[in-house]
Write an enzyme that holds these catalytic residues in place. Structure first.
Site, PDB file in Angstrom:
ATOM      1  N   GLU A   1      12.774  13.283 -28.171  1.00 35.95           N
ATOM      2  CA  GLU A   1      13.978  12.957 -27.389  1.00 35.95           C
ATOM      3  C   GLU A   1      13.772  11.620 -26.691  1.00 35.95           C
ATOM      4  OE1 GLU A   1      15.095  16.335 -24.951  1.00 35.95           O
ATOM      5  OE2 GLU A   1      15.335  17.617 -26.698  1.00 35.95           O
TER       6      GLU A   1
ATOM      7  N   HIS B   1      24.311  12.491 -19.175  1.00 38.74           N
ATOM      8  CA  HIS B   1      23.844  12.687 -20.559  1.00 38.74           C
ATOM      9  C   HIS B   1      24.730  11.829 -21.450  1.00 38.74           C
ATOM     10  CE1 HIS B   1      22.566  14.499 -24.273  1.00 38.74           C
ATOM     11  NE2 HIS B   1      21.707  15.262 -23.637  1.00 38.74           N
TER      12      HIS B   1
ATOM     13  N   ARG C   1      17.921   8.295 -20.974  1.00 34.01           N
ATOM     14  CA  ARG C   1      19.345   8.615 -20.803  1.00 34.01           C
ATOM     15  C   ARG C   1      20.107   7.639 -19.929  1.00 34.01           C
ATOM     16  NH1 ARG C   1      18.734  15.044 -19.959  1.00 34.01           N
ATOM     17  NH2 ARG C   1      18.069  15.324 -22.103  1.00 34.01           N
TER      18      ARG C   1
ATOM     19  N   HIS D   1      25.112  15.453 -15.900  1.00 35.43           N
ATOM     20  CA  HIS D   1      24.312  16.471 -16.579  1.00 35.43           C
ATOM     21  C   HIS D   1      23.243  17.083 -15.684  1.00 35.43           C
ATOM     22  CE1 HIS D   1      22.352  18.437 -19.944  1.00 35.43           C
ATOM     23  NE2 HIS D   1      21.215  17.813 -19.713  1.00 35.43           N
TER      24      HIS D   1
ATOM     25  N   ARG E   1      15.498  11.674 -14.815  1.00 38.26           N
ATOM     26  CA  ARG E   1      14.613  12.683 -15.410  1.00 38.26           C
ATOM     27  C   ARG E   1      14.357  12.404 -16.889  1.00 38.26           C
ATOM     28  NH1 ARG E   1      15.776  17.268 -18.369  1.00 38.26           N
ATOM     29  NH2 ARG E   1      17.991  17.268 -17.864  1.00 38.26           N
TER      30      ARG E   1
END
Ligand code: SIN
Length: 503
Positions: A116, A236, A283, A344, A379
């Protein structure tokens, strides 16, 4: 008057994992979990990606995971916390597996590790594209079979009660609304653990379910607990753009890790203009780039392009995403999937130490509602379920001391909320909620925050909400909306000294 040794508020991964660990270790303690709707109505359940854990020390290392986390957090993480979480990850994962959670393996019988954004290695353990659902189901099934855990659904905690003893503020109980019996009650307890999740519902576009109204943040703030870093809301990049839906359906970051592209209206990949990692940048970077692209092209969305991917493999890895798209007439093997950034994850929250202890006695916070120092400004993907496990473990180890030091006072509290409105009329609050979402969305997106005006508008919304109920009356939509207003106000205030934000 009901009484319990430990009250847990919320039924996502952190609260459930904490409950099971503590109940097994201390069968002598009574543990009560209160959750405002059905127990499985949580953000955890919607988590698609998985859990980031270093499982192969030959290809990966704790150092690399730590470095990726610190880089994603833009220098604002607490390095000691980052190390603690990442080094504990394999043990917590092992425990989760012992509790029954299943993660995918490849043909060779090794973990099928996903990639990711922001990760320098494949290290995401997942259960197809419904990792959170798998975890939630397995933990809930254990909870319901554990004798010293009581799970109360449709029980909404309204307010924490605090008492000052020897100049120290102690949390000693909570008022709650028993929706099944339409009554307000009070519960006495030796310790409260907030695991109430985030506040994504403050934004027009969010992947968070309707329950994500910042309840824990608002209750803790009203009790005088320190709240930190609420200006760092994570967006997100790939929520399915589908009109005015709330929440928007999430298309996991793992899809980009699998090789999907993000393209603009001219069908061109544009992310390399912003970061050399392209689709696999963190992100914050990808969301910001998409927002700029949408603004410059005056379009309402960009696209996720999966057409070049192996379709059988895609379907095998992402059955839920494929099924959701198909149900609305979208076929990722031939259609472009319209996407927008959506609120998100709340990176800040209730300030806690390495054991989940807040700034007042007997009160803990774990999971998304807690600000642990792990995430900094942004994050790293799939670090949140991990953080929930580690802090549930830390808090569970620490709570023995809290329990031992606590003596129930004989003082009986009378509910300060006297009447209940049985009608619970939601409609007018939906209108106010939309206004609040519009306000916070545009406030957050703007570079020049007009704090004074935003606060004035919050005050007006508060007056309107109060005018909808009689004096001494309280209703479920009013409780939710009041929590949203309190949380919104904290975001507005904490955005103030920041020149930049994570969107
Ligand atoms: C996702 O699957 O993209 C969400 C995982 C996360 O929020 O870390």
């Amino acid at each position: 008057m009901p009484k319990t040794d430990i009250l847990i508020v919320g039924s996502g991964i952190s609260g459930l994992f904490f409950a099971i660990k503590t109940a097994r270790k201390r069968p002598d303690l009574s543990i009560c979990i209160m959750t405002k709707e059905k127990a499985n109505n949580t953000n955890t359940q919607l988590a698609q990606g998985g859990i980031a854990v270093v499982t192969n020390q030959l290809k990966d290392s704790f150092e690399q995971h730590i470095k990726d986390t610190l880089k994603s957090g833009a220098g604002l993480c607490d390095e000691e916390i980052v190390k603690m979480v990442i080094q504990q990850a394999p043990e917590r994962l092992e425990e989760l597996i012992e509790l029954g959670a299943i993660f995918d393996k490849n043909k060779e019988g090794q973990w099928d590790l996903g990639l990711e954004g922001g990760h320098s290695q494949h290290r995401i353990l997942h259960h197809k594209d419904s990792s959170g659902l798998e975890i939630e189901k397995k933990l809930l099934s254990i909870i319901t079979q554990t004798a010293n855990i009581e799970l109360l659904e449709n029980h909404q905690v309204i307010e924490l009660n605090t008492e000052t003893k020897r100049n120290e503020v102690n949390c000693t109980g909570a008022f709650f609304y028993d929706k099944n019996n339409n009554a307000i009650k009070y519960i006495r307890t030796r310790a409260i653990v907030l695991s109430t999740g985030g506040c994504g519902q403050l934004f027009e576009n969010t992947t968070n379910p309707a329950i994500a109204t910042g309840d824990g943040i608002a209750m803790a703030a009203r009790a005088g607990v320190e709240i930190k870093d609420m200006q760092y809301m994570q967006f997100h990049p790939t929520a399915l753009a589908s009109g005015n839906k709330n929440p928007l359906f999430l298309i996991s970051e793992a899809v980009r890790g699998f090789g999907a592209y993000i393209i603009n209206d001219e069908h061109k990949r544009f992310l390399f203009k912003y970061d050399l990692r392209g689709e696999l940048a963190t992100r914050d970077i990808v969301s910001r780039a998409i927002s700029i692209e949408m603004l410059e092209t005056q379009k309402k969305h960009v696209y996720l392009d999966c057409r070049h991917l192996d379709q059988d493999d895609f379907f095998k890895h992402f059955p839920s995403i494929s099924a959701h798209c198909n149900a609305i007439g979208l076929y990722p093997e031939k259609d472009l999937v319209p996407i927008v950034p959506a609120a998100h994850y709340q990176c800040g929250g209730i300030k806690v130490d390495r054991n989940g202890v807040t700034t007042i006695k007997n009160l803990y916070a774990i999971g998304e509602c807690a600000r642990t120092g792990l995430h900094g400004k942004n994050r790293l993907a799939s670090n949140s379920l991990l953080e929930a496990l580690v802090f549930a473990h830390q808090a569970s180890n620490n709570i023995d001391k809290t329990i031992a030091a606590f003596i129930f006072s004989s003082k009986i509290l009378l509910p300060k909320f006297s009447t209940v409105n049985i009608k619970n009329n939601y409609e007018p609050y939906q209108i106010l909620k939309k206004e609040l979402q519009k306000l916070i969305t545009s406030f957050y997106a703007s570079d020049e925050h007009d704090t004074h005006l935003a606060m004035l508008k919050i005050k007006m919304l508060k007056n309107e909400a109060e005018n909808l109920i009689d004096k001494n009356e309280i209703t479920i939509p009013f409780i939710d909306f009041s929590n949203m207003l309190t949380t919104a106000l904290i975001i507005i205030k904490q955005c103030q000294p920041e020149k930049e934000h994570s969107y």
